[in-house]
Design a protein around this motif. Structure first.
Motif, mmCIF file in Angstrom:
data_model
loop_
_atom_site.group_PDB
_atom_site.id
_atom_site.type_symbol
_atom_site.label_atom_id
_atom_site.label_comp_id
_atom_site.label_asym_id
_atom_site.label_seq_id
_atom_site.Cartn_x
_atom_site.Cartn_y
_atom_site.Cartn_z
ATOM 1 N N ARG A 75 -1.117 -3.354 -9.384
ATOM 2 C CA ARG A 75 -0.457 -2.068 -9.616
ATOM 3 C C ARG A 75 0.541 -2.160 -10.769
ATOM 4 O O ARG A 75 0.576 -1.292 -11.645
ATOM 5 C CB ARG A 75 0.252 -1.628 -8.332
ATOM 6 C CG ARG A 75 0.913 -0.264 -8.439
ATOM 7 C CD ARG A 75 1.683 0.081 -7.177
ATOM 8 N NE ARG A 75 0.800 0.310 -6.037
ATOM 9 C CZ ARG A 75 0.715 -0.493 -4.982
ATOM 10 N NH1 ARG A 75 1.436 -1.611 -4.930
ATOM 11 N NH2 ARG A 75 -0.092 -0.191 -3.981
ATOM 12 N N THR A 76 1.338 -3.220 -10.796
ATOM 13 C CA THR A 76 2.361 -3.340 -11.838
ATOM 14 C C THR A 76 1.742 -3.550 -13.211
ATOM 15 O O THR A 76 2.142 -2.915 -14.198
ATOM 16 C CB THR A 76 3.313 -4.502 -11.509
ATOM 17 O OG1 THR A 76 3.922 -4.271 -10.224
ATOM 18 C CG2 THR A 76 4.405 -4.628 -12.556
ATOM 19 N N GLU A 307 9.698 -7.033 -16.332
ATOM 20 C CA GLU A 307 8.280 -6.802 -16.642
ATOM 21 C C GLU A 307 7.723 -7.929 -17.497
ATOM 22 O O GLU A 307 6.581 -8.366 -17.300
ATOM 23 C CB GLU A 307 8.125 -5.462 -17.347
ATOM 24 C CG GLU A 307 8.368 -4.270 -16.420
ATOM 25 C CD GLU A 307 8.491 -2.960 -17.162
ATOM 26 O OE1 GLU A 307 8.318 -1.901 -16.518
ATOM 27 O OE2 GLU A 307 8.756 -2.971 -18.393
#
Length: 474
Positions: A75-76, A307
């Protein structure tokens, strides 16, 4: 039992292990012959590859933490890939050109950029291997035609019937329906959907329409009017523009396959012009372009430190085949020279490709062939290079219908997402019968004769639901 079919020696990577649980083989209630017969009979016509003679006698069963981690990583990284592609330009044709793709190869781009943007990541399936330090995402499949949903659904059905433990796995077919329910709710559309495909996409035994009926039944259970339509039936079945019987279409075909076969896309294009919302939109194919993954690996200015750390941890070092300097293992290198000198550390892949085609693994490629392929890739700028990941192994019990043995195999794990929900996990692994393909370092059902399996976790009704999965459990 040991013998020539023993794939690897050694022990399972800790990521696969749950010491508090029994071996899945201890929970099997069916004999080897019953398991084999059920796999062959129940999965016939569902595109599942069981090349044999050895077939899985159990599912891959992960600890719940590992199972959930797959979907979290997917998902990320999908969100990062989506954002990287969106940042390439204004409008989808411009983004295609920025990725070196020809917009004419995306004939079903609707021209409704906001709609394309809203749903471009609606359905996705990464391919992940477990490296020394955990999950490593190798590539994304983003479309409505990737393998896995019917396969993992059918395999899970078999394992639930042959084992006394109620294993848990998100159902891809049910989750996909929920994604379309969200579309209907947000756009105030009636629950009516046409699954658009062609029996010409199937070959041999796969022409069995059982899997299409299974897909339709999932929609109908949730109150949808649903039908499977081939392109020549579209004009009559949809009705007049502005009042379509089926306002939604599930794109169950790849436009490139149809064009290659001479199948006209005109009926589908006309249906879009009449108001059909075709999902996933063709813009999703740009998220599957491996150059997008390279952009995330290299890092974008808008990425946060968290991230960047996640990408560095779970995405192998990946770059586009363009001349220039790059940073690898803490030092600056000319990219072309680095790939030629350290051939054994890298994999060369076409940016647009599927099923393991046009992939070269440096350590399994002759130096002269590697140099030629790398230089061609740099001349064309149409490929990416990725650091090779040595896949970790786990134990899997196999059977030939008479006896069983436990082998160490290195699976490719493919967690599926539908509308950002976890939708089950599919796996492929090589057996000795595919050893020739294994030598190329590529695992693919279509291209390398890999076997398939479902990836499940332990059912524990006393455990708290994992974050974000409450609706999936209902």
């Amino acid at each position: 039992m040991t013998g020539t079919a023993s794939l690897r020696t050694g022990s399972s990577h800790p990521w696969f292990l749950d010491d508090e649980r029994p071996a899945p083989s201890a929970l099997r209630t069916a004999s080897p012959s019953e398991v084999t017969a059920l796999l062959r009979e129940e999965l016939a016509g569902l595109s599942v590859s069981l090349p044999g003679p050895w077939v899985p006698a159990q599912p891959f069963v992960l600890p719940r933490q590992s199972y959930d981690e797959l979907f979290g990583i997917a998902r990320t990284l999908l969100a990062l890939v989506r954002r990287a592609v969106l940042a390439l330009g204004t409008g989808w044709p411009a983004r295609a050109e920025a990725l070196g793709a020809d917009p004419h190869d995306y004939p079903l781009l609707s021209g409704q950029d906001n709609t394309e943007t809203a749903y471009c990541s609606m359905m996705a399936r990464p391919d992940i291997v477990i490296g020394e330090n955990g999950p490593q995402l190798l590539e994304f499949n983003v479309s409505g035609t990737f393998g896995g949903p019917n396969e993992s659904h059918g395999l899970t059905e078999v394992w639930q019937h042959t084992h006394r433990e109620r294993f848990f796995g998100h159902d891809p077919l049910a989750t996909r329906v929920r994604a379309f329910e969200d579309v209907c709710a947000s756009r105030r559309l009636p629950r009516a959907i046409a699954i658009i495909g062609s029996l010409g996409d199937l070959e041999g035994d796969d022409a069995d329409i059982r899997f299409q009926e299974r897909e339709l039944e999932q929609f109908r259970r949730r109150g949808f009017t649903a039908d499977f339509l081939e392109p020549d039936r579209l004009p009559e079945a949809l009705g007049r523009p502005g009042n379509l019987r089926y306002p939604l279409g599930l794109r169950n075909f790849a436009p490139a396959d149809w064009r290659e076969r001479g199948q006209s896309l005109r009926p589908v294009h006309d249906a879009q012009r009449a108001g059909l919302l075709l999902l996933p939109p063709q813009s999703s194919g740009l998220l599957a372009n491996k150059k997008a993954l390279a952009l995330v690996s290299e890092g974008r200015p808008w990425m946060t430190r968290a991230e960047r750390r996640l990408a560095e941890r779970h995405l192998p070092w990946t770059r586009i085949t363009l001349p220039g300097r790059t940073r690898w293992e803490g030092q600056e290198h000319e990219l072309l020279e680095l790939l030629l000198v350290r051939r054994e550390r890298f994999v060369l892949k076409k940016a647009i490709g599927m099923m393991g085609r046009e992939v070269l693994v440096g350590r399994y490629t002759e130096p002269v062939d590697w140099r030629q392929a790398v230089e061609s890739a740099f001349a064309a700028g149409d490929s990416i290079v990725q650091e090779y990941v040595e896949p970790a192994t786990c134990a899997l019990e196999l059977t030939d219908g008479t006896s069983t043995f436990t082998a160490q195999v290195a699976p490719v794990l493919s967690p599926m997402l539908f509308g950002d929900r976890p939708g089950g996990c599919w796996a492929r692994f090589l057996t000795d019968g595919a050893s020739g393909s294994a030598s190329r370092g590529v695992i693919s059902v279509g291209g390398a004769g890999a076997s398939e399996n479902a990836v499940l976790t332990w059912a524990d009704p006393t455990a708290r639901p994992a974050a974000g999965t409450e609706e999936e459990r209902r």
